[in-house]
Enzyme design. Structure first.
Site, PDB file in Angstrom:
ATOM      1  N   GLU A  46      61.678  21.941  -6.404  1.00 49.76           N
ATOM      2  CA  GLU A  46      61.032  22.438  -4.746  1.00 49.76           C
ATOM      3  C   GLU A  46      60.709  23.955  -5.001  1.00 49.76           C
ATOM      4  OE1 GLU A  46      64.181  21.199  -5.058  1.00 49.76           O
ATOM      5  OE2 GLU A  46      65.882  23.004  -4.452  1.00 49.76           O
ATOM      6  N   GLU A  95      60.418  16.972  -1.538  1.00 57.93           N
ATOM      7  CA  GLU A  95      60.204  18.089  -2.392  1.00 57.93           C
ATOM      8  C   GLU A  95      59.340  19.096  -0.974  1.00 57.93           C
ATOM      9  OE1 GLU A  95      61.501  19.251  -4.507  1.00 57.93           O
ATOM     10  OE2 GLU A  95      61.930  16.799  -5.035  1.00 57.93           O
ATOM     11  N   HIS A 112      62.081  20.048   1.236  1.00 59.84           N
ATOM     12  CA  HIS A 112      63.081  21.595   1.347  1.00 59.84           C
ATOM     13  C   HIS A 112      62.416  22.839   1.262  1.00 59.84           C
ATOM     14  CE1 HIS A 112      66.127  20.154  -1.826  1.00 59.84           C
ATOM     15  NE2 HIS A 112      66.016  19.130  -2.275  1.00 59.84           N
ATOM     16  N   GLU A 114      70.139  19.237  -0.227  1.00 58.69           N
ATOM     17  CA  GLU A 114      69.970  17.615  -1.189  1.00 58.69           C
ATOM     18  C   GLU A 114      70.057  17.268   0.073  1.00 58.69           C
ATOM     19  OE1 GLU A 114      68.083  18.157  -3.227  1.00 58.69           O
ATOM     20  OE2 GLU A 114      68.276  19.603  -4.694  1.00 58.69           O
TER      21      GLU A 114
HETATM   22 ZN   LIG Z   1      66.002  18.328  -3.770  1.00 56.98          ZN
END
Ligand SMILES: [Zn+2]
Length: 1029
Positions: free
Chosen positions: A435, A468, A471, A490
């Site tokens: 990311e 992503e 993120h 995460e």
């Molecule tokens: Zn990730």
């Protein structure tokens, strides 16, 4: 990065929490010692960092070799905040380059001054010893402290040049804060080397005589230092390689509030692995090799590209310049500001200074000759880059990224802060994606979609993009302070990936995948080798290990549980908006999140989010809720669902469980759901006397398993046999999952599992069918590996009796619905694996048509794996498939061909394909974990794979770092089907021989635990199989 989107299930274990919640506040003992100038200063930095919310590690990673006494002393020393003083036992694991300094050296030439200092030191030592002595007899340890060591100063290591290195910890001191970096990089793709200059502007937080930062494999050629407006002077850089640290020592203290600039020139090789600034190559359509360079810094590899303060809480701004040949292009986090021609004929690209402060692991750059397609979303230019040959495969990604960016911009009510967002497909890439802020890098299979790709393939791409992009807020804008709270990155990104796709692309039917993710997370977390979501980490290996199912999948699961338990659907959203606003640009820990959510929760059914959720993040595992109904009284009891509990692991853990339930009078509509909060060991709730059954954990949105007792199960099974539609498919799948889990726990017999499965003949929905198939296939494989041929064939008959007609009803044409594709591929893969004639015939026919048409006849994406796997079983087709494999350019298809090739039963070919995967010529090394996984699942391959990893371990950990998700996956694949004592001994023997090369990994503990469990399950159930199957 994202490692979990290929439906890979990964491993766990070994941390045992102590009974002590928080570190006692005695660390101030350290501060006094700064008074002694002749010793390397002990400033407040020396105190070992302990995340506030983390628990203390008493039996931890790495002290296997300690004897009992040392271990206890070590832990009480830690409790006293003195771990910085006597680290001898902790150093044993990293032993070799560590030379012990003898503390009294500075007293050897007694001047008046040093004499005074020495006397003072002695007084301190004596008084500290007395403090220790008179403290209530080591109450901090279980068995008391039998041996007490004298506290000493930190043990400083020796730099490469022989001088003492002024720092003795893995974590950097807090005395210096970097403000900005100016990086200039000159990669030479012919020689595979690069040179660089890093100019770091810093501020002094508190007085110090040293600057310590990270650097790995960089050859520093020149260093200058400038304090305030002073003149730049040359300085010596000390290096301590085992910790990847460099340092500059000063004779005068740098004073708090001063600014200074450190300039470092260096050279290095481009990395040959998948991290740092690494080289990658691919063959273009004319078969020419093209070289490129890209970066992967998370978690600990920015230091391999430039010297830096490589911890997530040292946020700074970055200005990057990269030189290149004219026929290449470069990309970095920010848009390009200008390009100038250099006298050497090279071009120098200069990027804008980052408009945001960011952590080092999010910096990225690429030097390649990619081509983009672009589109604007409000103020942001979104582009997708690939190698020129694959440009036509980028449209889906661009379209999806734009939709998701719009969604997140409005969902979070914070607009993505950069002017551009690039998504780049890198030919060699280990994770699913990374990311990096403004420059997200992907594996080609996670970003590119062929014209004929099925929705199932698009689902993979869309979910990686959704992850992503999430993120960019969770991780990039608000970052965890340290890797112990990796789940804040995460878990959130994983949760948001499913949540956003359900809204933005409902056709992708992402719900089934999320349900599956929750089931798999429960399986991991049921092991003693699991760890708390938020858990202490120190060593690089421990940091790598955090990228596991607990951080990603359990993290996402508990967020879903929280959201589902809050009244109203905006509550949760308001809370995270508050959190993002409050901590924008900053670093956080788990408590910060729960506090933000608690502040927003002002409903009448007020519940303290913080209180509830910390029971899920601060202890490992999850509860088993047992239901005991007597008339209108239902007693719910909770206990730790722990698959392997020996006497040493009795836990009294309690969770704050938002138990949801439905009953036969109202079971389908969302508002049928009732909530009961179970906080204590056991509580009773009232239900109408007349109801026939209760189903808990509605939609399996809660992270717990339910046992209904004999009567409760019987009532549910009856109901399902009468009419499967009394429960939603998710609830049916949840019953199946829970029943198998209880069988593994030993609470129900396999006969009870089979009695639930009796309803399967009426089942046609994806979640329950795929769950049942997965569980039955696991048992089938175990029996197969034990060569229980009689039971294997009886098991086959069973599976076909449940699913035979559903298998026969599947078509082999294009299928539109994702859910049906998932169902069909699971059914047909099982059928062909069980050698069902019609399945094999159909698959062969499709392959023949495909080969004869010279690639124009398309095999539906969801059927490719089964078709290639069947084809690969014949000698001739295997060779044909290999030939196709080397030619086909679309990676999703290529991967399925590889799985086909690796599924061969021919042992020579198995040996060949494993070797090729390691060499990386015909088969990219990034695919080796997949190859090993496929080989391991077959009878002919599983022992080969196990031998292979033992023989090639050193090469494997060169490519895939110890603890990384790839290594976790490799260990799991090769060991999870063992179920005998002999194999257990072998696995134990091999991994314990590895020492620092991996013996302490959690995934090793998980492997051993899994084998023991398999063994136990077999011992318990095999004798009765004659009767039951
Ligand atoms: Zn990730």
């Amino acid at each position: 990065p994202d490692c979990f989107n290929n439906r890979a299930n990964l491993p766990r274990n070994m941390i045992e929490n102590s009974m002590f919640e928080e570190e006692p506040d005695v660390v101030d003992l350290a501060k006094d010692s700064t008074a002694f100038p002749t010793f390397p200063a002990l400033d407040p930095d020396e105190v070992v960092y302990e995340p506030r919310s983390s628990r203390l590690l008493v039996r931890g990673l790495g002290e296997n070799e300690m004897d009992e006494d040392e271990e206890d002393c070590e832990s009480s020393a830690r409790l006293l905040g003195m771990s910085f003083m006597n680290r001898s036992s902790a150093h044993r694991s990293t032993s070799s380059p560590y030379t012990r300094q003898s503390p009294p050296r500075s007293c050897s030439r007694p001047s008046a001054r040093t004499l005074v200092v020495c006397v003072l030191f002695l007084v301190i030592v004596v008084s500290m010893t007395m403090v220790l002595y008179f403290l209530p007899e080591c109450t901090f340890t279980k068995s008391g402290c039998r041996k007490q060591t004298t506290p000493a100063e930190p043990v400083y290591p020796i730099s490469t040049n022989g001088e003492m290195f002024p720092w003795a910890q893995l974590r950097l001191p807090q005395s210096i804060q970097p403000l900005s970096y100016e990086l200039t990089l000159n990669p030479d793709l012919d020689k595979m080397t690069f040179t660089g200059t890093t100019v770091i502007t810093m501020t002094v937080r508190h007085d110090t005589k040293r600057i310590v930062l990270h650097s790995a494999n960089l050859n520093i050629t020149k260093a200058t230092f400038k304090l305030g407006d002073g003149k730049a002077t040359d300085v010596t850089v000390l290096e301590y390689k085992p910790r990847q640290q460099i340092a500059v020592k000063f004779s005068e203290e740098l004073k708090a509030g001063q600014q200074c600039v450190l300039t470092l020139n260096y050279s290095a090789n481009l990395s040959h692995t998948y991290d740092g600034f690494y080289n990658s190559s691919y063959s273009d359509k004319d078969g020419n090799k093209r070289v490129l360079a890209a970066t992967q810094f998370e978690p600990l590899s920015a230091r391999k590209a430039f010297p830096c303060f490589d911890e997530p809480s040292f946020k700074a701004t970055f200005q990057i310049k990269i030189s290149r040949k004219p026929d290449y292009m470069t990309l970095s986090n920010m848009p390009k500001a200008k390009t100038t021609s250099l006298p050497s004929g090279l071009q120098l690209d200069e990027f804008e200074k980052t408009s945001v402060k960011m952590s080092t692991y999010l910096v990225a750059f690429v030097v390649a000759n990619f081509t983009p397609i672009s589109k604007n979303v409000s103020e942001t230019l979104v582009s997708v880059y690939s190698v020129p040959e694959k440009k036509e495969h980028t449209e889906y990604a661009l379209d999806t990224a734009c939709k998701l960016l719009e969604f997140y911009n409005s969902f979070f009510e914070i607009v993505y802060p950069l002017k551009k967002l690039d998504l780049v497909a890198i030919p060699d890439f280990l994770a699913g994606a990374m990311e990096n802020w403004g420059l997200i890098t992907f594996r080609e299979t996670s970003l590119l979609v062929g014209k004929q790709s099925s929705l199932l393939e698009k689902q993979v791409v869309a979910s990686v993009i959704a992850h992503e992009l999430a993120h960019q807020w969770f991780g990039n804008l608000v970052t965890m302070s340290w890797w112990n709270d990796l789940w804040l990155n995460e878990g959130f990104a994983t949760y948001m990936q499913y949540m956003s796709l359900q809204t933005v692309l409902p056709k992708l039917d992402i719900g089934n995948l999320f349900l599956d993710v929750r089931f798999r997370a429960l399986e991991k977390d049921a092991l003693n080798s699991s760890h708390a979501v938020s858990t202490e980490v120190n060593t690089p290996e421990q940091v790598e290990e955090m990228f596991d199912s607990v951080s990603y999948e359990k993290g996402a699961s508990i967020l879903l549980m929280l959201n589902a338990s809050l009244p109203g659907d905006q509550q949760f959203r308001k809370g995270i908006i508050q959190y993002l606003n409050q901590f924008s640009g900053l670093n956080t820990d788990t408590d910060n999140l729960w506090n933000s959510l608690t502040q927003v929760d002002v409903s009448t059914q007020h519940q303290n989010v913080s209180e509830m959720m910390s029971s899920w993040t601060s202890q490992k595992g999850f509860p088993l809720v047992t239901v005991d109904r007597k008339g209108d009284q239902v007693t719910l009891t909770q206990e730790h669902f722990l698959l392997t509990s020996d006497n040493a692991t009795h836990t009294s853990s309690l969770w704050h469980i938002p138990v949801t339930y439905i009953n036969d009078t109202c079971s389908l509509a969302p508002d049928c759901k009732q909530v009961f909060t179970l906080k204590t060991k056991s509580e009773t709730l009232k239900v109408p006397q007349s109801i026939k059954w209760l189903k808990l954990n509605h939609g399996n949105t809660g992270f717990y398993i339910v046992h209904y007792g004999d009567d409760g199960w019987a009532a549910l099974i009856d109901a399902l046999i009468n009419n499967v539609n009394v429960l939603t498919p998710e609830d049916r799948a949840s019953l199946i999952h829970n029943m198998f889990a209880l069988s593994r726990l030993g609470r129900v017999s396999f006969r009870q599992v089979l009695s639930l499965l009796n309803y399967m003949t009426n089942e046609t929905e994806t979640p329950p069918v795929t769950e049942a198939l997965l569980q039955l296939n696991n048992i089938y494989r175990l029996l197969d590996k034990r060569q229980e041929t009689d039971f294997v064939s009886r098991m086959k008959v069973r599976i076909l009796s449940y699913f035979g007609s559903l298998m026969r009803n599947q078509t082999w044409d294009e299928e539109i619905s994702v859910s049906k594709q998932e169902l069909r591929s699971a059914l047909l893969e099982t059928a062909c694996n069980l050698n069902v004639d019609s399945c094999i015939r159909q698959a062969k026919a499709l392959f023949k048509k495909y080969v004869e048409s010279n690639g124009t006849a398309h095999i539906p994406g969801d059927l490719q794996r089964v078709v290639f796997t069947v084809a690969a079983q014949s000698e001739e087709s295997w060779s044909t498939l290999l030939e196709k494999y080397s030619k086909v350019s679309y990676d999703a298809e290529k991967r399925k061909m590889l799985q086909g090739l690796a599924s061969t039963q021919d042992t020579r070919r198995i040996a060949w394909i494993l070797k090729e995967g390691l060499q990386g010529n015909i088969i990219q090394t990034q695919e080796l974990p997949l190859v090993i996984n496929t080989v391991s699942s077959s009878f002919s391959g599983y022992l080969f794979a196990w031998d292979f990893i033992q023989e090639n371990w050193n090469q494997l950990i060169e490519k895939f770092p110890v603890g990384s998700f790839s290594i976790q996956k490799i260990i799991k694949s090769t060991t999870s089907q063992f179920s005998t004592q002999a194999h257990l001994n072998q696995v134990q023997g091999f991994f314990s021989s590895l020492k620092e090369r991996g013996s302490q990994m959690r995934s090793v503990q998980e492997a051993l635990e899994t084998i023991r469990l398999n063994q136990r399950w077999m011992d318990r159930n095999l004798p009765s199989f004659n009767e039951w199957l």
